[in-house]
Design an enzyme around this catalytic site. Structure first.
Site: not given
Length: 506
Positions: A312, A457
């Site tokens: 992400d 992430h």
């Protein structure tokens, strides 16, 4: 034992110890990941001299999401950092006061978005959209602008562009009032507007090819029902107040260049300022082709052992390339949930992710807590991101991940209308919390199982550092690395697939 013999024994032991240390450091058989990847690749931003850094924090009481511009000028960076820090500290202070008084009944949210518009070569308008939510029907919106020259390390003020000492400068006030009325805004706070217009240094302003745009906060010069107000004054209507250098930039005067000016143009192919249209045209000409990018999910065998790795908040110019190399070394496919603002800054990197065979998902434009938004804002966050991905990469995302994994029925309804399936995760690496390799590996291995979706992430160095060892162990345990869409297409009732966050807000 003689002193000579003791010395010999000590030297021998030292030699054996040194040998063991060397073996431990260089032998791949002793706990060293054989697939570790080191790369110095760093993708450049589409805005020369300007990068963007996404910073997100969350706790039980609040979430913050800030898109921070980073320029090649330390002086400019310090000014930006000081303002952003002030905004965040004030927000946290307000949260603390509400919690102490027992009136904080929601998870507060601070979101600072960045809108970037070229003014000239390495000169940019940075328009910050600040959104705060601490309960109630709507959040509070405000605007702040900086115009920066990253080459010189200086800010550009409105006084450098307009002759604010012009005897008729107050006519701009009249032009603005007329423009507001044409926009259907007639409930104007005349006193507040006069105060603002009499202090150009306080203006929130940008320019575009049409003219000078003035931005006003909600309630600043008119009733709050109008929301933030943006009014553009055409250049030809304010040309009397524009200084000569900037008239030439916007081609508001016709003049024949001198011989020395023509020679300088030939040598440098540029002046200190360039027309925005020219800059945009040059960027479009440099954009790589998109027609060859097509993501097709593979058909998975039902008796396989699968795990989906997702990343992400990117793409990040330095971290994402490292992750791509690791994935390639394992011949693995993954899913990247990209922010629209990051795609805008790093289009070539976004294309590279897709060309490498990975799935691209929608993670909204600005990483806002979607449960704090009204329907119009929700549609804009998701639809603009899909449009950005389509324009830059040439593919249409079919899944979306809500920031922080938080969504409600309105988010479900809007996502369904936009043909976006909501996908969260079943394994949280908590790389956003720990930023530490050992902790990341521990969290993944603790919950890894067949059919799980892992949250990473691709904006943290620790994630890139931990990934080779994580994938090596998962591969050794028999897992195949697949995309979210591939996993979702595998219709097996015994698979525990997303969405999983359990952070649904009713």
């Amino acid at each position: 034992m003689s002193l000579k013999m003791k010395s010999y024994v000590l030297l021998s032991l030292f030699g054996i110890l040194t040998l063991l240390i060397a073996i431990h450091q260089f032998s791949p058989s002793i706990g060293v990941a054989t697939n570790s990847v080191q790369t110095d690749i760093n993708y450049e931003s589409r805005y020369a001299g300007l990068d963007i850094e996404f910073v997100s924090k969350h706790s039980e009481d609040y979430t913050t999401s800030i898109s921070k511009p980073v320029t090649s000028s330390q002086k400019v960076n310090e000014k930006i950092e000081a303002w952003l820090t002030e905004q965040e500290e004030q927000f946290l202070e307000d949260v603390h006061k509400l919690k102490s008084s027992g009136t904080l009944d929601v998870q507060a949210n601070l979101n600072i978005q960045l809108e970037t518009n070229p003014l000239a070569e390495q000169q940019y308008h940075l328009l910050f959209h600040v959104y705060q939510f601490m309960g109630g029907a709507n959040g509070q919106e405000s605007l702040h602008s900086l115009t920066v020259d990253v080459a010189s390390g200086k800010l550009i003020t409105i006084e450098q562009i307009l002759d604010t000492n012009h005897v008729q400068f107050t006519d701009i006030h009249t032009l603005l009032v007329n423009a507001l009325i044409e926009e259907g805004i007639d409930d104007i706070y005349q006193e507040e507007l006069s105060t603002t217009m009499n202090n150009p240094s306080l203006w929130t302003w940008t320019t575009n090819e049409e003219g000078l745009t003035l931005h006003f906060d909600e309630y600043e010069i008119a009733a709050g029902s109008n929301g933030p107000i943006h009014v553009t004054l055409p250049f030809d209507e304010i040309s009397d107040y524009i200084k000569d250098d900037w008239k030439r930039v916007w081609e508001l005067v016709e003049e024949t260049p001198t011989e020395s000016e023509e020679q300088a143009e030939d040598e440098h192919h540029s002046t200190d300022v360039h027309e925005p249209d020219q800059i945009i045209k040059e960027k479009e000409e440099q954009d790589p082709p998109q027609e060859d990018i097509l993501f097709e999910p593979n058909q998975l065998e039902k008796d396989g052992k699968y795990i989906a790795l997702t990343f992400d908040d990117g793409p990040h110019p330095r971290i994402t390339p490292q992750i791509l190399e690791t994935l390639e070394s394992f011949d693995a496919r993954a899913t990247f949930y990209m922010l629209g603002t990051q795609v805008d800054f790093y289009p070539e990197l976004a294309i590279e992710v897709a060309l490498s065979g990975h799935e691209i998902g929608n993670h909204t434009m600005n990483h806002m807590n979607m449960t704090t938004l009204n329907r119009e804002q929700l549609v804009r966050e998701l639809a603009d991101t899909t449009s950005m991905i389509e324009e830059v990469i040439g593919i249409t995302p079919t899944t979306m991940r809500p920031p922080y994994g938080i969504y409600n029925q309105q988010v479900v309804d809007v996502s369904t209308e936009l043909n976006l399936a909501i996908v969260n995760w079943s394994v949280d690496s908590e790389d956003w919390r720990s930023r530490e390799v050992g902790a990341i590996k521990e969290m993944v291995f603790k919950d890894a199982a067949n059919g799980r979706i892992v949250l990473f992430h691709d904006i943290h160095q620790a994630t890139a550092d931990a990934l080779p060892a994580v994938m090596e162990q998962l591969q050794a345990e028999g897992y195949q690395f697949v995309t979210v869409s591939e996993l979702l297409e595998l219709e097996q009732s015994n698979l525990d697939i997303g969405p999983h966050s359990r952070r649904v807000i009713e």
